[in-house]
Design an enzyme around this catalytic site. Structure first.
Site, mmCIF file in Angstrom:
data_model
loop_
_atom_site.group_PDB
_atom_site.id
_atom_site.type_symbol
_atom_site.label_atom_id
_atom_site.label_comp_id
_atom_site.label_asym_id
_atom_site.label_seq_id
_atom_site.Cartn_x
_atom_site.Cartn_y
_atom_site.Cartn_z
ATOM 1 N N ALA A 11 0.888 -1.305 0.201
ATOM 2 C CA ALA A 11 0.160 0.054 0.076
ATOM 3 C C ALA A 11 0.894 1.234 -0.121
ATOM 4 O O ALA A 11 0.147 2.383 0.220
ATOM 5 C CB ALA A 11 -1.001 0.050 1.154
ATOM 6 N N ARG A 64 2.344 2.614 -2.690
ATOM 7 C CA ARG A 64 2.025 3.466 -3.959
ATOM 8 C C ARG A 64 0.923 2.643 -4.810
ATOM 9 O O ARG A 64 0.497 1.577 -4.428
ATOM 10 C CB ARG A 64 3.122 3.603 -4.588
ATOM 11 C CG ARG A 64 4.030 2.024 -4.895
ATOM 12 C CD ARG A 64 5.066 2.362 -5.695
ATOM 13 N NE ARG A 64 5.640 1.015 -6.002
ATOM 14 C CZ ARG A 64 6.727 0.802 -7.149
ATOM 15 N NH1 ARG A 64 7.203 1.925 -7.481
ATOM 16 N NH2 ARG A 64 7.141 -0.289 -7.522
ATOM 17 N N ASP A 103 7.429 -8.005 5.148
ATOM 18 C CA ASP A 103 7.738 -8.801 4.254
ATOM 19 C C ASP A 103 6.325 -9.836 4.332
ATOM 20 O O ASP A 103 6.474 -10.609 4.891
ATOM 21 C CB ASP A 103 8.777 -9.624 4.049
ATOM 22 C CG ASP A 103 9.046 -10.608 2.847
ATOM 23 O OD1 ASP A 103 8.293 -10.782 2.183
ATOM 24 O OD2 ASP A 103 10.266 -11.102 2.630
ATOM 25 N N SER A 137 -5.805 -10.255 -11.659
ATOM 26 C CA SER A 137 -5.398 -9.381 -12.721
ATOM 27 C C SER A 137 -6.195 -10.219 -14.002
ATOM 28 O O SER A 137 -6.233 -11.374 -13.957
ATOM 29 C CB SER A 137 -4.007 -9.585 -13.004
ATOM 30 O OG SER A 137 -3.795 -8.910 -14.079
ATOM 31 N N TYR A 174 3.500 -14.721 -13.239
ATOM 32 C CA TYR A 174 2.497 -13.718 -12.776
ATOM 33 C C TYR A 174 1.411 -14.207 -13.008
ATOM 34 O O TYR A 174 0.255 -14.242 -12.213
ATOM 35 C CB TYR A 174 2.801 -12.355 -13.484
ATOM 36 C CG TYR A 174 1.948 -11.064 -12.935
ATOM 37 C CD1 TYR A 174 1.985 -10.641 -11.831
ATOM 38 C CD2 TYR A 174 0.839 -10.648 -13.856
ATOM 39 C CE1 TYR A 174 1.220 -9.389 -11.530
ATOM 40 C CE2 TYR A 174 0.183 -9.549 -13.488
ATOM 41 C CZ TYR A 174 0.441 -9.180 -12.122
ATOM 42 O OH TYR A 174 -0.283 -7.922 -11.844
ATOM 43 N N ALA A 219 0.295 -16.912 -10.730
ATOM 44 C CA ALA A 219 -0.148 -16.541 -9.473
ATOM 45 C C ALA A 219 -1.679 -15.968 -9.323
ATOM 46 O O ALA A 219 -2.095 -16.042 -8.505
ATOM 47 C CB ALA A 219 0.907 -15.567 -9.130
ATOM 48 N N LYS A 220 -1.901 -15.132 -10.466
ATOM 49 C CA LYS A 220 -2.941 -14.355 -10.445
ATOM 50 C C LYS A 220 -4.287 -15.284 -10.641
ATOM 51 O O LYS A 220 -5.475 -14.906 -9.981
ATOM 52 C CB LYS A 220 -3.025 -13.193 -11.376
ATOM 53 C CG LYS A 220 -2.179 -12.058 -10.973
ATOM 54 C CD LYS A 220 -2.449 -11.602 -9.545
ATOM 55 C CE LYS A 220 -1.797 -10.113 -9.501
ATOM 56 N NZ LYS A 220 -1.894 -9.653 -8.020
#
Length: 253
Positions: free
Chosen positions: A14, A16, A63, A142, A154, A157-158
């Site tokens: 969070a 950015r 982390d 995503s 990616y 994972a999404k």
């Protein structure tokens, strides 16, 4: 939302971009917000904006792939802001490459942040939700979950987060906890600006190119995603559970 029903949210990644927009939107909705990122100091500007607008916020450095760090962070949030009954799993990284060039480390890094991180934060927070008989978990997927060249890690994972979302929705629904996912399309952030640089375009050129293939003829902004998250977190969204909402300017299959 009255003081008696004040909720506390944890938003990961969070400092950015989408995460910051989500944190600020939830604070505007009346929630106390833990702004969590790898570097706690990087979260302070977001906290300052929330507090400047009259909200309550806490900068938290952790982390999300570290089990002990997550447990400590969630406990600290409970002590400082109150029981976290809202979690937005937004933390993410990119390590794009074609399969034959992708290292095992690049695969593991993406899986650890997106999937392991969402698992650890959700697991640590769910006990506060089940004790309260109310909770909201929103996972950031995503449209890359549908497949995207150069993003085997990616995309996997999404897509995994969508399965994670539906399973937690089944497990936690009887405790008054809903679990949903938001799947953004092209959103103008520092992350997508980095993509433009990697492919040799200016950010404006990449946005103009992407807009041509989006029915609403523009790219998304972090506030667009934050609005969708806000809906899932609302008190009156309790019959919406296990859903994936594409925020992409057009239909996705």
């Amino acid at each position: 939302m009255t003081e008696a029903t004040l909720r506390t949210a944890i938003v990961t990644g969070a400092a950015r971009g989408i995460g910051a927009a989500v944190a600020e939107r939830l604070a505007a909705d009346g929630l106390a917000v833990a702004v969590l990122d790898l570097d706690g100091d990087a979260c302070k500007p977001v906290v300052a904006r929330i507090e400047g607008a009259g909200g309550r916020a806490l900068a938290v450095g952790a982390d999300v792939s570290d089990e002990q760090a997550v447990e400590r962070a969630v406990a600290d949030v409970a002590d400082e802001l109150g029981a976290p009954t809202v979690v937005v799993n937004n933390a993410g990284v990119l390590r794009d490459n074609l399969l034959f060039k992708m290292s095992a480390a690049d695969w593991d890094t993406v899986m650890n942040v997106h999937l392991r991180g969402s698992f650890l934060v959700s697991r640590a927070a769910q006990k506060y939700m089940t004790d309260a008989g109310w909770g909201r978990i929103v996972n950031l997927s995503s449209d890359s979950a549908l497949g995207n060249r150069g993003q085997a890690n990616y995309s996997a994972a999404k897509a995994g987060l969508q399965g994670f979302t539906k399973t937690l929705a089944i497990e936690l629904g009887k405790f008054g906890v809903t679990v949903n996912a938001v799947a953004p399309g092209f959103i103008a952030t520092d992350m997508t600006a980095g993509t433009a640089e990697r492919v040799g375009l200016t950010f404006d050129e990449l946005k103009a190119y992407a807009s041509q293939n989006i029915p609403v003829q523009r790219v998304g902004e972090p506030a667009d995603v934050a609005a969708a998250v806000s809906f899932f977190v609302r008190e009156d969204s309790s019959f919406v559970n296990g859903q994936v909402l594409y925020v992409a300017g057009g239909p996705k299959a």
